[in-house]
Design an enzyme around this catalytic site. Structure first.
Site, short mmCIF file in Angstrom:
data_model
loop_
_atom_site.label_atom_id
_atom_site.label_comp_id
_atom_site.label_asym_id
_atom_site.label_seq_id
_atom_site.Cartn_x
_atom_site.Cartn_y
_atom_site.Cartn_z
N GLU A 184 0.94 -1.57 0.11
CA GLU A 184 0.15 0.18 0.50
C GLU A 184 0.81 1.21 -0.26
O GLU A 184 1.52 1.28 1.12
CB GLU A 184 -1.34 0.26 1.74
N LYS A 189 -7.44 -0.93 11.15
CA LYS A 189 -7.22 -1.48 10.01
C LYS A 189 -5.44 -0.52 10.35
O LYS A 189 -4.53 -0.58 9.47
CB LYS A 189 -8.37 -1.85 9.06
N ASP A 212 4.23 -14.32 12.07
CA ASP A 212 2.50 -15.03 11.37
C ASP A 212 1.04 -13.80 11.84
O ASP A 212 1.05 -13.32 12.87
CB ASP A 212 2.17 -16.18 12.94
N HIS A 224 -2.51 10.29 -1.01
CA HIS A 224 -3.29 8.62 -1.65
C HIS A 224 -2.60 8.77 -3.34
O HIS A 224 -2.58 7.91 -3.57
CB HIS A 224 -4.14 8.60 -0.84
C1 MEV Z 1 -6.19 2.58 5.33
O1 MEV Z 1 -5.47 1.75 4.89
C2 MEV Z 1 -6.42 3.13 7.00
C3 MEV Z 1 -6.83 3.91 7.15
O2 MEV Z 1 -8.29 4.28 6.38
C4 MEV Z 1 -6.75 4.34 8.32
C5 MEV Z 1 -8.00 5.56 9.19
O3 MEV Z 1 -9.05 5.46 8.51
O4 MEV Z 1 -7.97 5.91 10.48
C6 MEV Z 1 -6.44 5.62 6.69
#
Ligand code: MEV
Length: 433
Positions: free
Chosen positions: A87, A276, A292, A390
């Site tokens: 990413e 995430k 892992d 991004h």
């Molecule tokens: C993207 O890979 C991760 C985000 O969505 C995390 C978040 O929203 O805090 C930018």
């Protein structure tokens, strides 16, 4: 840039502007890599013949970009953090956050003792009544030392290194779809290993004796990935002034970040995305170091729901001085011996770059990476949004996907961004023209 200047500090200004070969050379010098190790970074990694020994039905290998995150100062020590991730933005973002936290004195971090949980499912205990379950629990307690000794006998090398069985706990579940069951937890200190094999061997070994002692029948015998006895904690503080943006004062940025965190504390829909973002960083270090990452993912998300409601793993708040403070604790069952850490050539080099001396140190570093990754995400989201930055990086991937050569990628990507049209078809047109 003078390489010698940067040695021993993870501050590497201008690192991103160097060529790939220059970056490898600089990291090789920083981490005192030999030529063969530097060659691994340059692409000489896992060979198909090694892959064939690692998994079944192997066809070859699958590569991911590997980079290092800069600026990490943890418990007074500088680290370059190897990260394997596809990413865009992850490395730039985490390095930026680490720089902000460095301005506040760096991270403080620690790990708990590496105590894992092995589970044994016990059924058909007497007539399943509370009294019979309690009698079985008491019998296990009476035989505690014998069971621990049996578990210790399975992995003498871990015991020699100071690890081994630490305790037995019993959890009754009277009302399940298949009737009452007792769940027995073997607590086991795995020292510098992730320890899945040691734990699984130990529970498989003691299970027949558990059945004899209780008169019950055992079914599953397996470790738990909710390693809530084996956690890591990271903390960081950023002086409000460091958060100042051209159009937003630092104290306001601090408040916006705290508000963003509160959103993820109260709302599971937001918490999933928030967490995430934390795992973007942690997984990338797990993969780079041959750990892992599925186990770490499972533990993190289960821990985030430990109160019965899924929530943010982090806590960000504004302190009495107006500075932004962050803290996170999460399960962190990672190892520096055994598994892919010792088999995968790139993982071995990544471990050398990281230079950690214990699994606890690795766990603490990973918690810092997660905290920093989260800060970068919520700071961007709470201020200018993430899409602008991004998309600039995404445009490079689109240019590559469209077939741009190395020399064309940046120019094509810049043009896609300028046109606000980041699509493969447009990139192909630009390449053709
Ligand atoms: C993207 O890979 C991760 C985000 O969505 C995390 C978040 O929203 O805090 C930018």
């Amino acid at each position: 840039m003078e390489i010698a200047e940067a040695v021993k500090s993870s501050r590497l200004p201008g690192f991103y502007k160097l060529s790939l070969a220059e970056r490898v050379a600089m990291v090789a010098e920083w981490a005192e890599l030999c030529d063969a190790e530097a060659a691994v970074l340059a692409g000489d990694g896992l060979q198909p013949a090694q892959a064939d020994l690692m998994i079944e039905n192997a066809l070859g290998t699958y590569a991911l970009p590997l980079g290092v995150a800069a600026n990490f100062l943890i418990n007074g020590r500088d680290y370059l953090i190897p990260m394997a991730v596809e990413e865009p933005s992850v490395l730039a973002a985490v390095s930026h956050s680490a720089k902000l936290i460095r301005a506040g004195g760096g991270f403080t971090a620690e790990a708990s003792e590496p105590v894992m949980i092995g589970q044994i499912q016990l059924l058909d205990v007497g007539d399943g009544s509370a009294a019979d379950m309690a009698a079985a629990a008491l019998a296990l307690d009476t035989h505690r030392d014998e069971l621990l000794a049996l578990a210790d006998a399975c992995s003498p090398s871990i015991v020699r290194r100071g690890g081994g069985a630490r305790g037995i706990e019993v959890r009754p579940f009277s009302d399940t779809p298949v009737g009452p069951m007792l769940i027995i937890h073997l607590l086991y200190d795995t020292r510098d290993a992730m320890g899945a094999n040691a734990i699984n061997t130990a529970v498989e070994t003691i299970a027949p004796r558990v059945a004899e002692i209780t008169g019950g029948r055992t079914n599953l015998r397996i470790l738990s990935n909710l390693t809530d006895r084996r956690t890591a904690t990271a903390r960081g503080r950023i002086p409000a002034a460091e958060l100042t943006l051209p159009d937003i004062p630092g104290d306001e940025v601090a408040r916006l970040v705290a508000e963003a965190n509160a959103f993820a504390v109260v709302d599971p829909y937001r918490a999933a995305t928030h967490n995430k973002g934390i795992m973007n960083g942690i997984d990338a270090v797990c993969i780079a170091t041959g750990n892992d990452w599925r186990a770490i993912e499972a533990g993190a998300h289960a821990y985030a729901a430990r109160d019965g409601r899924y929530r943010a793993l982090t806590d960000w708040y504004v302190d009495d001085h107006g500075d932004l403070c962050g803290e996170m604790t999460l399960p962190m069952a990672v190892g520096i011996v055994g598994g892919a850490t010792k088999v995968h050539p790139t993982a071995q080099v990544a471990m050398k770059i990281l230079g950690v001396e214990s699994a606890g140190e690795l766990a603490a570093v990973m918690a810092c990476v997660g905290l920093a990754q989260n800060l970068a995400a919520i700071k961007a989201l709470a201020t200018h949004g993430i899409q602008k930055g991004h998309m600039r990086l995404h445009a490079r991937q689109i240019a590559l996907a469209a077939g741009a050569t190395d020399g064309q990628v940046q120019a094509i990507a810049d043009r896609l961004v300028a046109e606000g049209n980041i699509r493969v078809e447009r990139a192909k047109e630009l390449i053709r023209n």
